[in-house]
Design an enzyme around this catalytic site. Sequence first.
Site, short mmCIF file in Angstrom:
data_model
loop_
_atom_site.label_atom_id
_atom_site.label_comp_id
_atom_site.label_asym_id
_atom_site.label_seq_id
_atom_site.Cartn_x
_atom_site.Cartn_y
_atom_site.Cartn_z
N ARG A 1 0.83 -1.21 0.00
CA ARG A 1 0.00 0.00 0.00
C ARG A 1 0.87 1.26 0.00
O ARG A 1 1.89 1.32 0.70
CB ARG A 1 -0.93 0.02 1.22
N ASP A 2 0.42 2.24 -0.79
CA ASP A 2 1.13 3.52 -0.81
C ASP A 2 1.00 4.20 0.55
O ASP A 2 -0.08 4.21 1.16
CB ASP A 2 0.54 4.42 -1.92
N ILE A 3 2.08 4.78 1.01
CA ILE A 3 2.11 5.39 2.33
C ILE A 3 1.27 6.69 2.38
O ILE A 3 0.85 7.11 3.46
CB ILE A 3 3.58 5.66 2.75
N ASN B 1 4.74 6.65 -13.60
CA ASN B 1 5.35 7.95 -13.86
C ASN B 1 6.81 7.76 -14.28
O ASN B 1 7.49 6.87 -13.77
CB ASN B 1 5.29 8.82 -12.59
N GLU C 1 8.94 10.29 -8.31
CA GLU C 1 9.68 10.66 -7.09
C GLU C 1 10.61 9.55 -6.63
O GLU C 1 11.66 9.82 -6.05
CB GLU C 1 8.69 10.98 -5.95
N VAL C 2 10.20 8.31 -6.84
CA VAL C 2 11.02 7.18 -6.40
C VAL C 2 11.52 6.47 -7.66
O VAL C 2 10.73 6.00 -8.49
CB VAL C 2 10.21 6.21 -5.52
N HIS D 1 7.46 1.64 -10.60
CA HIS D 1 6.31 1.15 -9.85
C HIS D 1 5.03 1.47 -10.59
O HIS D 1 4.92 2.53 -11.21
CB HIS D 1 6.28 1.73 -8.43
N HIS E 1 1.25 2.29 -10.11
CA HIS E 1 0.25 2.71 -9.13
C HIS E 1 -1.08 2.06 -9.53
O HIS E 1 -1.52 2.19 -10.68
CB HIS E 1 0.03 4.22 -9.18
P1 AMP Z 1 6.02 8.40 -7.95
O1 AMP Z 1 5.73 9.87 -7.79
O2 AMP Z 1 5.32 7.78 -9.12
O3 AMP Z 1 7.50 8.11 -7.92
O4 AMP Z 1 5.36 7.71 -6.69
C1 AMP Z 1 6.06 7.41 -5.52
C2 AMP Z 1 5.04 6.90 -4.53
O5 AMP Z 1 5.71 6.20 -3.51
C3 AMP Z 1 4.24 8.02 -3.86
O6 AMP Z 1 2.85 7.83 -4.11
C4 AMP Z 1 4.59 7.87 -2.38
O7 AMP Z 1 3.52 8.16 -1.53
C5 AMP Z 1 5.02 6.40 -2.31
N1 AMP Z 1 5.93 6.06 -1.23
C6 AMP Z 1 7.09 6.69 -0.92
N2 AMP Z 1 7.67 6.07 0.13
C7 AMP Z 1 6.87 5.02 0.45
C8 AMP Z 1 6.93 4.00 1.44
N3 AMP Z 1 7.94 3.94 2.33
N4 AMP Z 1 5.93 3.08 1.50
C9 AMP Z 1 4.91 3.15 0.63
N5 AMP Z 1 4.79 4.09 -0.33
C10 AMP Z 1 5.76 5.01 -0.42
#
Ligand code: AMP
Length: 116
Positions: free
Chosen positions: A30-32, A88, A96-97, A101, A103
């Site tokens: 689950r997304d945080i 993304n 961001e990560v 991934h 979503h």
């Molecule tokens: P993106 O902007 O597509 O890179 O999405 C990164 C997603 O990772 C965001 O929706 C964040 O809320 C989610 N996220 C970041 N850190 C964590 C974590 N530790 N556990 C779960 N989701 C995370």
Amino acid sequence: MAEETIFSKIIRREIPADVLYQDELVTAFRDIAPAAPTHILIVPNVLIPTVNQVEAEHEAALGRMLTVAAKIAKQEGIAEDGYRLIINCNRHGGQEVYHIHLHLVGGRPLGPMLAN
Ligand code: AMP
């Protein structure tokens, strides 16, 4: 070598996350910071930073991500109403990560595809 992100630690169960599914190719958790009632991330277990680094050797994991998305959507009870799958890429994509991934977002009407 690409730098690991927090997602690699989640995959290895080194830090807590609400993991819903894991197999030899992918992990789903689950997304945080959920953007909708259901917001789940499905990631390959191997580090692929962005879609730009995707190679043929990744096809099994990338295909599995979709199979698992469909399975989890059913489990979450959102399959019939529908949902959105998003990947993304880089700055303009809002990534961001830097560990690919998918979503899986749903549980309410999501509106138009792009915010602007
Ligand atoms: P993106 O902007 O597509 O890179 O999405 C990164 C997603 O990772 C965001 O929706 C964040 O809320 C989610 N996220 C970041 N850190 C964590 C974590 N530790 N556990 C779960 N989701 C995370």
